[in-house]
Scaffold this motif. Structure first.
Motif, short mmCIF file in Angstrom:
data_model
loop_
_atom_site.label_atom_id
_atom_site.label_comp_id
_atom_site.label_asym_id
_atom_site.label_seq_id
_atom_site.Cartn_x
_atom_site.Cartn_y
_atom_site.Cartn_z
N GLU A 66 0.81 -1.22 0.00
CA GLU A 66 0.00 0.00 0.00
C GLU A 66 0.85 1.28 0.00
O GLU A 66 0.36 2.35 0.31
CB GLU A 66 -0.95 0.01 1.20
CG GLU A 66 -2.02 -1.07 1.12
CD GLU A 66 -3.00 -1.01 2.28
OE1 GLU A 66 -4.09 -1.60 2.16
OE2 GLU A 66 -2.68 -0.38 3.31
N ARG A 67 2.11 1.15 -0.38
CA ARG A 67 2.98 2.33 -0.34
C ARG A 67 2.56 3.38 -1.36
O ARG A 67 2.83 4.57 -1.17
CB ARG A 67 4.43 1.91 -0.57
CG ARG A 67 4.73 1.30 -1.92
CD ARG A 67 6.18 0.86 -2.02
NE ARG A 67 6.53 0.35 -3.35
CZ ARG A 67 6.29 -0.89 -3.75
NH1 ARG A 67 5.70 -1.74 -2.91
NH2 ARG A 67 6.63 -1.29 -4.97
N LYS A 68 1.90 2.96 -2.46
CA LYS A 68 1.50 3.91 -3.50
C LYS A 68 0.05 4.38 -3.37
O LYS A 68 -0.34 5.34 -4.03
CB LYS A 68 1.70 3.29 -4.88
CG LYS A 68 3.16 2.99 -5.21
CD LYS A 68 3.28 2.42 -6.62
CE LYS A 68 4.74 2.13 -6.96
NZ LYS A 68 4.88 1.55 -8.34
N VAL A 69 -0.73 3.67 -2.57
CA VAL A 69 -2.16 4.01 -2.49
C VAL A 69 -2.55 4.54 -1.11
O VAL A 69 -3.70 4.93 -0.91
CB VAL A 69 -3.03 2.77 -2.82
CG1 VAL A 69 -2.76 2.31 -4.24
CG2 VAL A 69 -2.77 1.64 -1.83
N ARG A 70 -1.60 4.55 -0.17
CA ARG A 70 -1.93 4.98 1.18
C ARG A 70 -2.16 6.50 1.20
O ARG A 70 -1.27 7.27 0.83
CB ARG A 70 -0.81 4.61 2.14
CG ARG A 70 -1.14 4.83 3.62
CD ARG A 70 0.05 4.51 4.50
NE ARG A 70 0.53 3.16 4.29
CZ ARG A 70 1.69 2.85 3.73
NH1 ARG A 70 2.48 3.81 3.28
NH2 ARG A 70 2.05 1.59 3.57
N ASN A 72 -2.77 10.39 2.77
CA ASN A 72 -2.12 11.14 3.84
C ASN A 72 -2.95 11.08 5.12
O ASN A 72 -4.18 11.07 5.09
CB ASN A 72 -1.94 12.60 3.42
CG ASN A 72 -0.96 12.75 2.27
OD1 ASN A 72 -0.01 11.96 2.15
ND2 ASN A 72 -1.20 13.72 1.41
N SER A 219 -3.16 -0.90 6.01
CA SER A 219 -2.58 0.13 6.86
C SER A 219 -3.51 0.50 8.00
O SER A 219 -3.07 0.70 9.14
CB SER A 219 -2.26 1.38 6.03
OG SER A 219 -1.33 1.08 5.01
#
Length: 360
Positions: A66-70, A72, A219
């Motif tokens: 999920e590093r690209k869809v998490r 802010n 997350s």
């Protein structure tokens, strides 16, 4: 049968398969948890370890996938996460395990069937659920709620005669201590479990709301478990009076309960709920609780030699009956999460057609 039809059938079946597997996982929880409590595990320390294990286990997956869809983190989302951690990992789990100490695994599993009713009442009070007293389905919701509450009260207040089962005969004839009934207090335990179920229902509704602004499911699961473990540590230190022995773990059933509950019943459960709720709603997730209750009753009588009472059996039957009256009443409801989206899509499509016609 065409490939497209098969694919559509499989897509529709996915939420049902997911929640059934979830209930199968839940069925083991009361068994291993009750066994660990019988071995001296603290009901306040168990939730801390459980959610710490879940956070540690799923954190790498959340970081990688999920590093690209998490999205802010905002103050609003953070406060919701803190409230989610307080409702389920802390309040619900502490009440659940403390109540289980006073009852049996089967009793605990049966009482959790009241959770969908709390979810319905909360949604009704928040005007997320429409109820028309003149409608037959709305009447079924109301009657089902009353029947479920009555079944919970019957289970709590009435024991009745023992239902004799061949494999529990030795337990029935043994001493109270040997049968595990010396410290049973169904009224106290039942009230704790019911209070915990209300927190669980509130957690499910708030989780569905939070997912709309923070859709990173893995997350969110890790953050809830991490915050729940930190908050639970404060509660455990206060309740166990800084007793170091309460935190000791060995290679026994207590460690097994921590690992299983953490990975399956916190991490996997929160994640599956996050997948299913956006399309099926929060009440759907709790609709299959009776499956878990039946499995726990069977496993509990075999592994823990728990005795079944007539009052418990009748109360459990009433709870299931009331639950499915509520679910039948909701059968024709339009899912609130999907209807507005489809409606907006239709309006956007119509506007595009008009623009295309005017564009010359």
């Amino acid at each position: 049968m065409s490939a497209k039809l098969v694919k559509g059938t499989l897509e529709r079946a996915k939420p049902y398969v997911a929640v059934i597997l979830l209930q199968l996982g839940f069925a083991i929880t009361p068994i291993v948890s009750k066994s660990s409590l019988n071995q001296g595990m603290s009901p306040h320390v168990l939730p801390v370890y459980r959610h710490a294990v879940a956070a540690a286990f799923f954190a790498p997956f959340a970081v990688v996938f999920e590093r690209k869809v998490r999205p802010n983190m905002t103050i609003s989302v953070f406060l919701k996460i803190m409230l989610l951690a307080l409702l389920e990992p802390v309040i619900d789990q502490n009440l659940f395990y403390t109540g289980m100490e006073c009852t049996t695994a089967t009793f605990t599993a049966a009482m959790t069937n009241i959770t969908p009713v709390f979810a319905f009442l909360m949604a009704w009070s928040l005007r997320l659920e429409k109820v028309d007293p003149r409608s037959i389905r709305s009447q079924a919701k109301i009657i089902g709620t009353l029947v479920t509450v009555g079944g919970a009260m019957l289970m709590t207040l009435v024991k009745g005669p023992v239902i004799g089962l061949p494999w529990t005969k030795a337990t029935e004839d043994s001493s109270p201590i040997a049968s595990g009934r010396a410290e049973e207090d169904p009224v106290k335990g039942g009230l704790m479990i019911v209070a915990g179920c209300s927190c669980w229902a509130a957690f499910i509704i708030l989780q569905a709301i939070t997912l709309k602004s923070y859709p990173a499911k893995l997350s969110l699961t890790v953050l809830i478990c991490l915050m729940g473990s930190l908050q639970g540590t404060i509660v455990a230190l206060a309740m166990d009076r800084l007793n170091p022995a309460a935190w000791s773990l060995k290679l026994d059933v207590k460690l097994g309960a921590v690992l299983y509950n953490g990975i399956v019943c916190s991490g996997v459960a929160y994640y599956i709920q996050g997948i299913v709720m956006p399309t099926k709603g929060p009440i759907f997730v709790t609709a299959f609780n009776p499956l878990s209750m039946v499995l726990v009753a069977i496993l509990g009588s075999f592994t823990l030699h728990e005795v079944m009472y007539l009052g418990m059996a009748i109360g459990a039957l009433l709870i299931v009956t009331g639950l499915y009256l509520v679910l039948w009443g909701k059968g024709k409801d339009v899912p609130p999460e999907t209807f507005p989206v489809e409606q907006v899509k239709g309006q956007v499509s119509q506007k595009r057609d008009v623009v295309d016609q005017l564009d010359f």
